[in-house]
Design a protein around this motif. Structure first.
Motif, PDB file in Angstrom:
ATOM      1  N   ASP A  61      -2.149  -4.061   0.022  1.00 16.58           N
ATOM      2  CA  ASP A  61      -2.921  -4.977  -1.055  1.00 16.58           C
ATOM      3  C   ASP A  61      -3.417  -4.705  -1.726  1.00 16.58           C
ATOM      4  O   ASP A  61      -3.883  -4.135  -2.907  1.00 16.58           O
ATOM      5  CB  ASP A  61      -2.260  -6.595  -0.535  1.00 16.58           C
ATOM      6  CG  ASP A  61      -1.401  -7.753  -0.604  1.00 16.58           C
ATOM      7  OD1 ASP A  61      -0.341  -7.418  -0.712  1.00 16.58           O
ATOM      8  OD2 ASP A  61      -1.221  -8.580   0.011  1.00 16.58           O
ATOM      9  N   ASP A  62      -4.638  -3.786  -1.005  1.00 17.96           N
ATOM     10  CA  ASP A  62      -5.502  -2.834  -1.478  1.00 17.96           C
ATOM     11  C   ASP A  62      -5.095  -1.849  -1.653  1.00 17.96           C
ATOM     12  O   ASP A  62      -6.409  -0.556  -2.346  1.00 17.96           O
ATOM     13  CB  ASP A  62      -6.547  -2.926  -0.767  1.00 17.96           C
ATOM     14  CG  ASP A  62      -8.272  -2.768  -1.147  1.00 17.96           C
ATOM     15  OD1 ASP A  62      -8.128  -2.970  -2.308  1.00 17.96           O
ATOM     16  OD2 ASP A  62      -8.866  -2.280  -0.457  1.00 17.96           O
ATOM     17  N   SER A  63      -3.921  -0.991  -1.811  1.00 16.68           N
ATOM     18  CA  SER A  63      -3.902  -0.146  -1.595  1.00 16.68           C
ATOM     19  C   SER A  63      -4.069   1.260  -0.989  1.00 16.68           C
ATOM     20  O   SER A  63      -4.369   2.541  -1.113  1.00 16.68           O
ATOM     21  CB  SER A  63      -3.543   0.221  -3.993  1.00 16.68           C
ATOM     22  OG  SER A  63      -3.053   0.008  -4.223  1.00 16.68           O
ATOM     23  N   ARG A  64      -4.696   1.449   0.265  1.00 12.88           N
ATOM     24  CA  ARG A  64      -4.976   1.648   1.529  1.00 12.88           C
ATOM     25  C   ARG A  64      -3.896   2.277   2.966  1.00 12.88           C
ATOM     26  O   ARG A  64      -4.058   1.392   2.931  1.00 12.88           O
ATOM     27  CB  ARG A  64      -6.560   1.319   1.801  1.00 12.88           C
ATOM     28  CG  ARG A  64      -7.492   0.643   0.742  1.00 12.88           C
ATOM     29  CD  ARG A  64      -8.395  -0.691   1.910  1.00 12.88           C
ATOM     30  NE  ARG A  64      -9.088  -0.406   2.783  1.00 12.88           N
ATOM     31  CZ  ARG A  64      -9.839  -0.686   3.694  1.00 12.88           C
ATOM     32  NH1 ARG A  64     -10.009  -1.853   2.897  1.00 12.88           N
ATOM     33  NH2 ARG A  64     -10.152  -0.191   4.531  1.00 12.88           N
ATOM     34  N   PHE A  65      -2.984   3.401   1.489  1.00 12.02           N
ATOM     35  CA  PHE A  65      -1.719   3.040   2.066  1.00 12.02           C
ATOM     36  C   PHE A  65      -1.467   4.224   3.628  1.00 12.02           C
ATOM     37  O   PHE A  65      -0.586   3.467   4.252  1.00 12.02           O
ATOM     38  CB  PHE A  65      -0.049   3.603   1.416  1.00 12.02           C
ATOM     39  CG  PHE A  65      -0.614   2.996   0.066  1.00 12.02           C
ATOM     40  CD1 PHE A  65       0.400   1.344  -0.400  1.00 12.02           C
ATOM     41  CD2 PHE A  65      -0.841   2.693  -1.668  1.00 12.02           C
ATOM     42  CE1 PHE A  65       0.730   0.836  -0.951  1.00 12.02           C
ATOM     43  CE2 PHE A  65      -0.166   2.277  -2.318  1.00 12.02           C
ATOM     44  CZ  PHE A  65       0.134   1.301  -2.151  1.00 12.02           C
ATOM     45  N   PRO A  66      -2.538   4.437   3.433  1.00  7.77           N
ATOM     46  CA  PRO A  66      -2.697   5.742   3.857  1.00  7.77           C
ATOM     47  C   PRO A  66      -2.651   4.847   6.165  1.00  7.77           C
ATOM     48  O   PRO A  66      -2.140   4.436   6.996  1.00  7.77           O
ATOM     49  CB  PRO A  66      -3.778   6.381   4.814  1.00  7.77           C
ATOM     50  CG  PRO A  66      -3.654   6.919   2.976  1.00  7.77           C
ATOM     51  CD  PRO A  66      -3.656   5.844   1.911  1.00  7.77           C
ATOM     52  N   GLU A  67      -4.125   3.740   5.703  1.00  5.43           N
ATOM     53  CA  GLU A  67      -4.000   2.600   6.831  1.00  5.43           C
ATOM     54  C   GLU A  67      -3.439   1.915   7.134  1.00  5.43           C
ATOM     55  O   GLU A  67      -2.823   1.474   8.169  1.00  5.43           O
ATOM     56  CB  GLU A  67      -5.396   2.541   6.485  1.00  5.43           C
ATOM     57  CG  GLU A  67      -7.084   2.691   6.633  1.00  5.43           C
ATOM     58  CD  GLU A  67      -8.161   2.200   5.722  1.00  5.43           C
ATOM     59  OE1 GLU A  67      -8.953   1.418   7.300  1.00  5.43           O
ATOM     60  OE2 GLU A  67      -8.271   2.185   4.591  1.00  5.43           O
TER      61      GLU A  67
END
Length: 169
Positions: free
Chosen positions: A66-72
Motif C-alpha cells: 500500500d505504501d508502494s514499497r514493492f521490492p520489500e
C-alpha cells in the motif's frame, strides 16, 4: 523469560503494530506506517513460531504494498506464502507478490528489465507449482511464457506453455 512476560510482550508488539497500521490506513501518515512496519517486523523476529505469524507477515506485506514499497512487499509476500504451513492467505500472498513484481517491472530501467522479468518469471513458476488448483495459475503461467518468448528463451517459453496446456480448465 517468564512465559507470562513473553506473552505480554508479544501482545503489546502486535497491539502497537495493529494500532499504527489502523492509523496509517485512516490518516495515511508515514510515521504511523513506518511504526507499524517496525512493530510487525519486531513481532515476527521475536515470535516466529506464533500461530498468528503468517497473518502478521501478510499484514506487513500489505502495508508495504500500500505504501508502494514493492521490492520489500514482494519479499514479505513470498515469506507469507511460502515460509509457513499453507494457510488461508497463502495463495493470495503469492499472487500479490507477483503483482508487486509487476510494479517493479514497470519501474525498471531498460538495462535491468530482463533481470527483473526473470525474477518475476521464477516467482510465477513457483506460484504455479505451489497452488495448482488456483484459478489464477493459468493466466500467471501464460504471462510467464509470453515473457520468456519476448526474452527469446524459446525452449523455456515452450516448457511453460506446455504446463498451461496441461492444466485442468
Amino acid at each position: 523469560i517468564d512465559p507470562r512476560v513473553s506473552a505480554a510482550v508479544q501482545t503489546n508488539l502486535l497491539d502497537l503494530a495493529r494500532h499504527h497500521h489502523a492509523l496509517a490506513q485512516k490518516q495515511g501518515g508515514d510515521a504511523d506506517r513506518d511504526a507499524a512496519v517496525r512493530w510487525y517486523r519486531e513481532s515476527l523476529v521475536s515470535f516466529p513460531q506464533d500461530s498468528e505469524a503468517s497473518r502478521n507477515q501478510f499484514l506487513l506485506a500489505e502495508l508495504l504494498y500500500d505504501d508502494s514499497r514493492f521490492p520489500e512487499a514482494a519479499i514479505e509476500y513470498d515469506k507469507a506464502a511460502y515460509d509457513y504451513p499453507k494457510h488461508a492467505k497463502s495463495a493470495d500472498a503469492a499472487y500479490t507478490s507477483l503483482l508487486a513484481r509487476a510494479q517493479l517491472e514497470k519501474r525498471a530501467a531498460a538495462a535491468e528489465l530482463p533481470t527483473v522479468q526473470r525474477t518475476s518469471i521464477a516467482a510465477a513458476q513457483r506460484f504455479g507449482a505451489s497452488f495448482k488448483g488456483d484459478p489464477r495459475v493459468g493466466p500467471v503461467l501464460t504471462q510467464a511464457a509470453e515473457k520468456l518468448f519476448a526474452l527469446k528463451d524459446i525452449a523455456a517459453a515452450e516448457q511453460v506453455a506446455q504446463q498451461v496446456l496441461a492444466l485442468d480448465p
